[in-house]
Design a protein around this motif. Structure first.
Motif, mmCIF file in Angstrom:
data_model
loop_
_atom_site.group_PDB
_atom_site.id
_atom_site.type_symbol
_atom_site.label_atom_id
_atom_site.label_comp_id
_atom_site.label_asym_id
_atom_site.label_seq_id
_atom_site.Cartn_x
_atom_site.Cartn_y
_atom_site.Cartn_z
ATOM 1 N N TYR A 29 1.062 -0.942 0.257
ATOM 2 C CA TYR A 29 0.086 -0.306 -0.108
ATOM 3 C C TYR A 29 0.740 1.040 0.326
ATOM 4 C CZ TYR A 29 -3.179 3.695 1.208
ATOM 5 O OH TYR A 29 -3.784 4.941 0.662
ATOM 6 N N ALA A 30 2.184 1.088 0.900
ATOM 7 C CA ALA A 30 2.960 2.145 0.520
ATOM 8 C C ALA A 30 3.310 2.519 -1.155
ATOM 9 C CB ALA A 30 4.156 2.647 2.072
ATOM 10 N N GLY A 31 4.179 1.777 -1.594
ATOM 11 C CA GLY A 31 3.970 1.749 -2.653
ATOM 12 C C GLY A 31 3.235 2.290 -3.199
ATOM 13 N N ALA A 32 1.634 2.076 -3.913
ATOM 14 C CA ALA A 32 0.993 2.494 -4.475
ATOM 15 C C ALA A 32 -0.074 3.875 -4.283
ATOM 16 C CB ALA A 32 -0.275 1.768 -4.124
ATOM 17 N N SER A 33 0.308 4.309 -3.123
ATOM 18 C CA SER A 33 0.027 5.626 -2.230
ATOM 19 C C SER A 33 0.881 6.433 -2.621
ATOM 20 C CB SER A 33 -0.930 5.245 -1.248
ATOM 21 O OG SER A 33 0.483 5.231 -0.261
ATOM 22 N N GLY A 34 2.405 6.107 -2.488
ATOM 23 C CA GLY A 34 3.332 7.324 -2.274
ATOM 24 C C GLY A 34 3.579 7.083 -0.771
ATOM 25 N N ASP A 35 2.830 6.654 0.105
ATOM 26 C CA ASP A 35 2.697 7.032 1.722
ATOM 27 C C ASP A 35 3.586 6.153 2.028
ATOM 28 O OD1 ASP A 35 1.972 7.274 4.345
ATOM 29 O OD2 ASP A 35 0.151 7.522 4.293
ATOM 30 N N PHE A 36 4.905 6.522 2.340
ATOM 31 C CA PHE A 36 6.106 5.921 2.979
ATOM 32 C C PHE A 36 5.874 6.151 4.399
ATOM 33 C CE2 PHE A 36 6.668 6.035 -1.779
ATOM 34 C CZ PHE A 36 6.677 4.757 -1.713
ATOM 35 N N ASN A 37 5.109 7.138 5.144
ATOM 36 C CA ASN A 37 5.503 6.964 6.375
ATOM 37 C C ASN A 37 6.281 5.563 7.190
ATOM 38 O OD1 ASN A 37 5.183 7.389 9.230
ATOM 39 N ND2 ASN A 37 3.783 9.500 9.097
ATOM 40 N N PRO A 38 7.767 6.089 7.719
ATOM 41 C CA PRO A 38 7.381 4.595 8.383
ATOM 42 C C PRO A 38 7.030 3.882 9.603
ATOM 43 C CG PRO A 38 9.345 6.566 8.765
ATOM 44 C CD PRO A 38 8.524 6.902 7.797
ATOM 45 N N ILE A 39 6.579 4.721 9.918
ATOM 46 C CA ILE A 39 5.217 4.289 11.448
ATOM 47 C C ILE A 39 4.247 2.935 10.852
ATOM 48 C CG2 ILE A 39 5.246 5.925 12.731
ATOM 49 C CD1 ILE A 39 2.371 6.394 11.961
ATOM 50 N N HIS A 40 4.158 3.009 9.147
ATOM 51 C CA HIS A 40 3.959 1.591 8.648
ATOM 52 C C HIS A 40 3.879 1.074 8.151
ATOM 53 C CE1 HIS A 40 0.598 4.701 8.555
ATOM 54 N NE2 HIS A 40 0.671 6.617 7.947
ATOM 55 N N THR A 41 5.328 0.868 8.129
ATOM 56 C CA THR A 41 5.958 -0.341 7.451
ATOM 57 C C THR A 41 7.513 -0.934 8.575
ATOM 58 O OG1 THR A 41 6.906 1.014 6.850
ATOM 59 C CG2 THR A 41 5.565 0.221 5.419
#
Length: 140
Positions: A29-41
């Motif tokens: 999802y981070a890759g698809a959305s462009g949301d690379f906030n590290p709290i998600h990964t």
């Protein structure tokens, strides 16, 4: 499956239970959305932010709600979406998606939608406006 055009106020769409949230779901999802906030990964970054572990993107949960309406896209479309985030989604959580028809004026339907976790706690609540392409046929 009931046709959307046959639904009356108080009816609900069939619940959808997602599989447990995985790290790879959130990386994709981070890759698809462009949301690379590290709290998600990244666990360490989530913990630095005061979280017990990584959390799913709120928009990942919101986007999954559209799955409730996918079987009905031949009848209508999601015209409007308004959502309030109510809780966090963590790795391993099992999210259930729900929608209940709250109002219907001719071909315009308004649903209350929610996503709840495996403990019954709401993580998201909102409203979806779903107009039908054709006016409903009145039954006699």
């Amino acid at each position: 499956m009931t046709k959307m055009a046959e639904m009356i106020v108080g009816h609900a769409l069939e619940d959808i239970q997602l599989r447990p949230v995985t790290r790879i779901d959130l990386i994709k999802y981070a890759g698809a959305s462009g949301d690379f906030n590290p709290i998600h990964t990244i666990d360490e970054e989530a913990k630095k932010a005061g979280l017990p572990g990584i959390i799913a993107h709120g928009m990942w949960t919101m986007g999954n709600l559209a799955k409730l309406f996918t079987p009905y896209y031949e009848e209508g479309f999601i015209q409007d979406y308004s959502i309030r985030f109510r809780g966090m989604v963590f790795l391993g959580d099992v999210i259930t998606l729900k929608a209940e028809l709250k109002e219907r004026v001719e071909n315009r339907m308004s649903f209350e939608v929610q996503a709840i976790n495996q403990e019954g706690g709401p993580v998201l609540k909102g409203k979806v406006v779903y107009p039908l392409y054709k006016p409903a046929v009145k039954q006699t």
